[in-house]
Design an enzyme around this catalytic site. Structure first.
Site, PDB file in Angstrom:
ATOM      1  N   TYR A  18      -3.872  26.938 -29.032  1.00  0.00           N
ATOM      2  CA  TYR A  18      -5.334  26.956 -29.059  1.00  0.00           C
ATOM      3  C   TYR A  18      -5.867  26.123 -30.229  1.00  0.00           C
ATOM      4  CZ  TYR A  18      -5.343  30.620 -25.512  1.00  0.00           C
ATOM      5  OH  TYR A  18      -5.179  31.308 -24.344  1.00  0.00           O
ATOM      6  N   ASP A  29      -4.326  28.245 -16.248  1.00  0.00           N
ATOM      7  CA  ASP A  29      -4.520  28.470 -17.670  1.00  0.00           C
ATOM      8  C   ASP A  29      -4.182  27.174 -18.426  1.00  0.00           C
ATOM      9  OD1 ASP A  29      -5.030  30.996 -19.555  1.00  0.00           O
ATOM     10  OD2 ASP A  29      -3.496  29.776 -20.509  1.00  0.00           O
ATOM     11  N   HIS A  68      -6.495  35.615 -12.493  1.00  0.00           N
ATOM     12  CA  HIS A  68      -6.032  34.516 -13.332  1.00  0.00           C
ATOM     13  C   HIS A  68      -4.548  34.218 -13.155  1.00  0.00           C
ATOM     14  CE1 HIS A  68      -6.416  31.824 -16.748  1.00  0.00           C
ATOM     15  NE2 HIS A  68      -5.405  32.408 -17.367  1.00  0.00           N
TER      16      HIS A  68
END
Length: 410
Positions: A318, A183, A375
């Site tokens: 982000y 990630d 993930h």
């Protein structure tokens, strides 16, 4: 010059914070029932969210989970980040009993935390096989996450996250080390290699953010292999998975990378909003049906709910990655020479490119596509991920010579 201070740390959430969470859960409102409110196609199911919220309010024992977390050695250290001042960084730190162990920096992403390292920690530090490499494992809470400080100044981007973690390793006395990440840990550790290549000797990643096939103008040999060699069934399924994610699964990313404060109000004020927002990812990003236990999910969520900077801070990465230091961040997506690269690809990750595409990222010394897993590999498939690291850094592995660097210091 005095050595950087390393301070032992125990999690101790104030009782008032626990009671405030329970009060908010007791006052929560839920959506009305329809014929589709339990359909994952629409997001987190109403029945699951209600069940978890009720358990979080009345049955979940945070103090018991806190005690389990505190069985793992944790510390804090202060690092000075260029232009942002001093931050207090929390980290899990477990040294191997073996001399000459390899220092390994483990980096989580969103919606993860240091919690993800717990299953692989004993496997890496104390392998049963005397021939397997052993590791000293350092797993920080990223700034804005877990029990690390939040950042109050705008522009704290991937380069600053990389600088922070690098300085944690230096504070611990590790001038040279290796990294592992998925990630956000993928790009952060890749940028560590680009920014500090004399310190970061090798990187292993369980996520590869490559969404396009290689181009002839950039990598002619890789392009020809892509164009001429047939893809395996596993690779074709991976490309389908990537297409699904890019079409159906990126709404959270668009919101968090453009208006993080807006969704942040919901995450900060409503534990039900936090639950639904994160639980959806735990479901969608694992190789289902992964047997999530309710208390496992609630411990994961509670680390966010009780984090030092609050859950809203975590989504700002982000926005900053998209708006600040973009040119520097891009170096982590390009070929990083001199830092040996290992790649493990799991079929239910959010992006699942063919393994050969990773050859454009650096000197690839280990690569494997797995048939199961998603993930959160360290949490979901700990033995598999550890086996890959052991092979990569084993005596006959592609990064076996890295281990010799640390054995030579004995």
């Amino acid at each position: 010059m005095a050595s950087p201070k390393i301070t032992p740390f125990k999690i101790g959430v104030p009782e008032a914070a626990i009671q405030r969470l329970k009060e908010k859960l007791a006052a929560a409102s839920f959506t009305d029932e329809t014929l589709f409110t339990d359909s994952w196609d629409y997001g987190a199911p109403l029945s699951d969210v209600k069940r978890l919220a009720e358990r979080w309010r009345d049955g979940f024992d945070w103090r018991a989970q806190e005690a389990k977390l505190n069985e793992v050695p944790q510390f804090t250290t202060k690092v000075d980040v260029d232009g942002f001042g001093e931050l207090n960084i929390h980290f899990v730190y477990k040294k191997s009993s073996r001399r000459g162990a390899i220092p390994l920096l483990f980096c989580h992403g969103w919606p993860g935390s240091f919690y993800e390292v717990l299953k692989i920690l004993p496997l890496l530090t104390e392998p049963e096989d005397p021939e397997a490499p052993a590791f000293d494992v350092v797993a920080p809470s990223l700034p804005n996450f877990g029990f690390s400080d939040g950042v109050s100044k705008k522009g704290f981007s991937i380069s600053q996250y990389a600088e922070t973690l690098h300085k944690v390793m230096l504070n611990l006395g590790y001038d040279k080390y290796v990294t592992q990440g998925g990630d956000w840990g993928y790009i952060i550790t890749r940028l560590i290699g680009a920014q500090y290549p004399s310190h970061c000797l090798a990187s292993h990643v369980n996520f590869v953010r490559v969404t396009e096939a290689p181009k002839f103008t950039n990598a002619p040999l890789l392009y020809l292999r892509h164009a001429l060699a047939p893809y395996t069934a596993l690779e074709r399924a991976g490309r389908d998975r990537s297409a699904w994610f890019l079409t159906e699964g990126t709404g959270y990313n668009l919101e968090q990378s453009t208006r993080p404060s807006t969704v942040g109000f919901a995450l900060a004020d409503s534990p039900v909003a936090l639950l639904a927002w994160v639980y959806e990812k735990l479901h969608d990003w694992t190789d289902g049906p992964y047997p999530w236990q309710d208390d496992e999910v609630l411990t994961w969520l509670s680390i966010y709910a009780f984090s030092t900077a609050g859950p809203a801070a975590s989504v700002r990465i982000y926005y900053e990655a998209k708006h600040a230091g973009v040119e520097q961040t891009q170096k982590g997506f390009e070929y990083v020479p001199g830092v040996k690269l290992g790649v493990s690809i799991f079929p239910k990750d959010v992006l699942v490119p063919p393994l050969k595409w990773a050859e454009g990222l650096g000197p690839l010394v280990f690569g494997r596509m797995h048939e199961r897993g998603g993930h959160f590999a360290a949490h979901e498939r700990p033995e598999t991920l550890v086996a890959d690291l052991r092979e990569m850094f084993g005596r006959k592995g592609g990064a076996g010579d890295v281990a010799k660097v640390f054995r030579a210091k004995l």
